[in-house]
Scaffold this motif. Structure first.
Motif, short mmCIF file in Angstrom:
data_model
loop_
_atom_site.label_atom_id
_atom_site.label_comp_id
_atom_site.label_asym_id
_atom_site.label_seq_id
_atom_site.Cartn_x
_atom_site.Cartn_y
_atom_site.Cartn_z
N UNK A 70 0.84 -1.20 0.00
CA UNK A 70 0.00 0.00 0.00
C UNK A 70 0.88 1.25 0.00
N UNK A 71 2.00 1.21 0.71
CA UNK A 71 2.93 2.33 0.70
C UNK A 71 3.43 2.60 -0.72
N UNK A 72 3.82 1.56 -1.43
CA UNK A 72 4.33 1.73 -2.79
C UNK A 72 3.26 2.27 -3.73
N UNK A 73 2.04 1.82 -3.57
CA UNK A 73 0.96 2.30 -4.45
C UNK A 73 0.69 3.78 -4.21
N UNK A 74 0.72 4.21 -2.97
CA UNK A 74 0.48 5.63 -2.68
C UNK A 74 1.61 6.50 -3.24
N UNK A 75 2.83 6.03 -3.11
CA UNK A 75 3.95 6.79 -3.68
C UNK A 75 3.82 6.86 -5.19
N UNK A 76 3.45 5.77 -5.83
CA UNK A 76 3.29 5.76 -7.29
C UNK A 76 2.19 6.73 -7.71
N UNK A 87 8.69 1.85 -5.86
CA UNK A 87 9.41 0.94 -4.96
C UNK A 87 10.86 1.40 -4.80
N UNK A 88 11.48 1.73 -5.92
CA UNK A 88 12.87 2.18 -5.88
C UNK A 88 13.02 3.45 -5.05
#
Length: 215
Positions: A70-76, A87-88
């Motif tokens: 969920x963290x990665x999706x929000x950043x994206x 992710x990177x």
């Protein structure tokens, strides 16, 4: 920890072109990461950060139940980029954060977070030592080396102790009797004298008289 140093570290590790790019990535990742914390944990993190970075952590909301994906999706979504870049970027920023946080703050956050998010704050492991045959030899002590950085002033053999040759091998300076062939006191004469072809020793007339020509 100060803001400029933190941003410079993110830019350097991530190979980013400028501080502005690093600043935008750090803002998005820290704000999204703070949503995985409860308010008390977010305040503890903000207390360890310089003012601009702390403001992004305190902005909220602080749900405290955010999973890693969920963290990665929000950043994206907030960066408008692909999930792979998100992710990177997340691992980049949180890796720098984990290296620079005080140990007490890092332990407190990792205790609250799930194992996946807690692992993102783990300090980087030191690089292993290279094999013995690849290690650089120790630098010589000052004054013992042969480089400008390690050598001492002056030459290994001072000019005052040198004994240079006075002249090259064919020089008249090195001869016991220079100009022996041409000095009046010791000479056997010039080439004409040794061959007895001088005016003083010559005989009148040509070597072959005219009367003998044509025979």
């Amino acid at each position: 920890m100060d803001e400029a140093t933190f941003l410079d570290e993110v830019a350097w590790r991530g190979g980013l072109g400028d501080a502005a790019s690093a600043r935008r990535i750090v803002e998005v990742v820290l704000a999204a990461f703070a949503e995985a914390l409860v308010l008390d944990e977010a305040r503890a993190l903000a207390h360890a950060l310089p003012a601009p970075l702390a403001a992004w952590v305190l902005a909220g909301p602080h749900a405290g139940n955010l999973a890693e994906d969920a963290l990665y999706r929000r950043v994206a979504d907030r960066e408008g980029t692909l999930i792979g870049f998100a992710i990177e970027h997340s691992r980049l920023v949180l890796g720098v954060l984990g290296d620079r946080l005080p140990e007490t703050t890092r332990v407190r956050l990792r205790r609250h977070l799930g194992p996946e998010l807690a692992a993102l704050l783990a300090p980087r492991a030191p690089l292993p030592a290279p094999p013995a045959h690849l290690r650089k030899p120790p630098e010589p002590a000052l004054g013992e080396g042969h480089t400008l950085a390690t050598g001492r002033p002056g030459s290994q053999k001072p000019v005052s102790e040198a004994a240079p040759e006075r002249a090259h091998a064919e020089s008249v300076v090195r001869a016991e009797n220079p100009h022996e062939d041409t000095k009046l006191s010791s000479s056997r004469g010039l080439t004409q004298e040794r061959e007895r072809e001088t005016l003083a020793e010559g005989e009148p007339g040509p070597l072959r008289p005219v009367s003998e020509k044509g025979r």
